[in-house]
Design a protein around this motif. Sequence first.
Motif, PDB file in Angstrom:
ATOM      1  N   LEU A 114       0.416  -1.305  -0.049  1.00  0.00           N
ATOM      2  CA  LEU A 114       0.260   0.041  -0.326  1.00  0.00           C
ATOM      3  C   LEU A 114       0.745   1.611   0.316  1.00  0.00           C
ATOM      4  CD1 LEU A 114      -1.377  -2.197   2.695  1.00  0.00           C
ATOM      5  CD2 LEU A 114      -3.146  -0.169   2.020  1.00  0.00           C
ATOM      6  N   ASN A 115       0.501   2.361  -1.160  1.00  0.00           N
ATOM      7  CA  ASN A 115       1.692   3.233  -1.362  1.00  0.00           C
ATOM      8  C   ASN A 115       0.478   4.563  -0.819  1.00  0.00           C
ATOM      9  OD1 ASN A 115       3.054   5.209  -1.182  1.00  0.00           O
ATOM     10  ND2 ASN A 115       3.401   4.947  -3.887  1.00  0.00           N
ATOM     11  N   CYS A 116       1.478   4.857   0.670  1.00  0.00           N
ATOM     12  CA  CYS A 116       0.221   5.548   1.788  1.00  0.00           C
ATOM     13  C   CYS A 116       0.947   7.052   1.864  1.00  0.00           C
ATOM     14  CB  CYS A 116       0.324   5.401   2.910  1.00  0.00           C
ATOM     15  SG  CYS A 116      -0.647   3.128   3.319  1.00  0.00           S
ATOM     16  N   ALA A 135      -3.780  -8.368   5.196  1.00  0.00           N
ATOM     17  CA  ALA A 135      -3.934  -8.794   6.223  1.00  0.00           C
ATOM     18  C   ALA A 135      -2.199  -7.927   6.656  1.00  0.00           C
ATOM     19  CB  ALA A 135      -4.348 -10.486   7.046  1.00  0.00           C
ATOM     20  N   GLY A 136      -2.608  -8.365   8.472  1.00  0.00           N
ATOM     21  CA  GLY A 136      -1.326  -7.510   8.949  1.00  0.00           C
ATOM     22  C   GLY A 136      -1.395  -6.136   9.392  1.00  0.00           C
ATOM     23  N   LEU A 137      -2.654  -5.514   8.445  1.00  0.00           N
ATOM     24  CA  LEU A 137      -2.668  -3.969   8.915  1.00  0.00           C
ATOM     25  C   LEU A 137      -4.044  -3.725   9.532  1.00  0.00           C
ATOM     26  CD1 LEU A 137      -1.877  -4.062   6.063  1.00  0.00           C
ATOM     27  CD2 LEU A 137      -1.722  -1.780   6.569  1.00  0.00           C
ATOM     28  N   GLU A 138      -5.127  -5.010  10.777  1.00  0.00           N
ATOM     29  CA  GLU A 138      -5.421  -4.850  11.675  1.00  0.00           C
ATOM     30  C   GLU A 138      -5.049  -3.728  12.461  1.00  0.00           C
ATOM     31  OE1 GLU A 138      -5.772  -8.707   9.710  1.00  0.00           O
ATOM     32  OE2 GLU A 138      -4.571  -7.351   9.907  1.00  0.00           O
ATOM     33  N   LEU A 165       5.535  -2.506   9.699  1.00  0.00           N
ATOM     34  CA  LEU A 165       4.678  -2.537   8.411  1.00  0.00           C
ATOM     35  C   LEU A 165       5.895  -1.786   7.401  1.00  0.00           C
ATOM     36  CD1 LEU A 165       1.086  -1.682   9.187  1.00  0.00           C
ATOM     37  CD2 LEU A 165       2.463  -3.370   8.501  1.00  0.00           C
ATOM     38  N   VAL A 166       6.557  -1.041   7.707  1.00  0.00           N
ATOM     39  CA  VAL A 166       7.015  -0.131   6.500  1.00  0.00           C
ATOM     40  C   VAL A 166       8.355  -0.755   5.668  1.00  0.00           C
ATOM     41  CG1 VAL A 166       8.148   2.025   6.849  1.00  0.00           C
ATOM     42  CG2 VAL A 166       6.532   2.030   8.375  1.00  0.00           C
ATOM     43  N   ARG A 207       3.712  -2.757   4.387  1.00  0.00           N
ATOM     44  CA  ARG A 207       3.583  -4.038   3.306  1.00  0.00           C
ATOM     45  C   ARG A 207       2.553  -5.400   4.527  1.00  0.00           C
ATOM     46  NH1 ARG A 207       7.945  -7.526   0.480  1.00  0.00           N
ATOM     47  NH2 ARG A 207       7.778  -8.809  -0.327  1.00  0.00           N
ATOM     48  N   GLY A 208       1.767  -6.007   3.217  1.00  0.00           N
ATOM     49  CA  GLY A 208       0.436  -6.844   4.353  1.00  0.00           C
ATOM     50  C   GLY A 208       0.512  -7.746   3.681  1.00  0.00           C
TER      51      GLY A 208
END
Length: 315
Positions: A114-116, A135-138, A165-166, A207-208
């Motif tokens: 995800l580019n945020c 998943a992983g960002l919940e 996550l980064v 990254r998830g």
Amino acid sequence: MKSREAIPGTMPRGGKQAADELARRVSPETVIRCDEPLAKHTTLRVGGPADLYVEPASDSDLKEVVACCREHAWPMFILGRGSNLLVKDGGFRGAVICLSHAHFSRVTVEGDRLNCGAGARVKMVSATARRHSLAGLEFLDGIPGSVGGALRMNAGSMGGSMFDLVESVRLMGLDGQVYERMGRDLEPQYRGCPLLKTQIALSAVLRGHPGSSEAIGQRMNEYNQKRWQSQPAAPSAGCIFKNPTSLSAGQLIDELGLKGMRVGGAVVAAEHANFIVNGGGATAGDMLELIEVIRRRVRAERAIDLEMEVEVVGE
């Protein structure tokens, strides 16, 4: 993102002259306001005005704003969504730069990445990940801030932290140069990332990993229910203190019987002792006085020096 490294100087005439100069240097889409109340830009709902408030509409506009501040030695800081922040009652004598424009708030997905944008709401990031079965960002879902702020504070919840996550971060230096660094090279710490005190986060790649949208949604609901049960609904800045090594700050304050303690409109939350809420009409002075009362009690009775997690700016 909330960079607190101020550049010394004085902004002329409450920001009007500065606003006029900036308006000549940036595009019409950039928002510029003088004497902007910062209380309405923070989750705690306290704080005085900023001499100058700017929402740049592009990287190039942001570069011009930063250059103008440096040329005139005006103090500046970068404001995210105003969580984890306490602005003093005198406000901020300088330029407050908020990356809330749509240009800085996009979230796009490519594969498991995800580019945020730095101005994107963290909650929007977790919702986007769910829609794409990542998943992983919940744990991000209940963090009330922007991506930039979450990077600056290495925000965390439910056992997860932002820099878990980064993959990479796109940055702008105070010289206006834009560059990219891998997340691991930024050397994040517990509730902090020192490099982002002096550099501005523009965006980040998170990254998830593939997962079931239903299972992801279920975990998000479970996390949110836990938050609703344990955290106050009244305006707050999140956890006030970092956890000492021995036990959680909330448990420590609770054991000393400080829940419900009040100074003016500032109150130690009944739901979670590491939250100080605005019980109505609170000032930043009330908050700071109550914080100091708590720190003195903890130091006197437990010989522990509590370190602030919330950042304090202004005068």
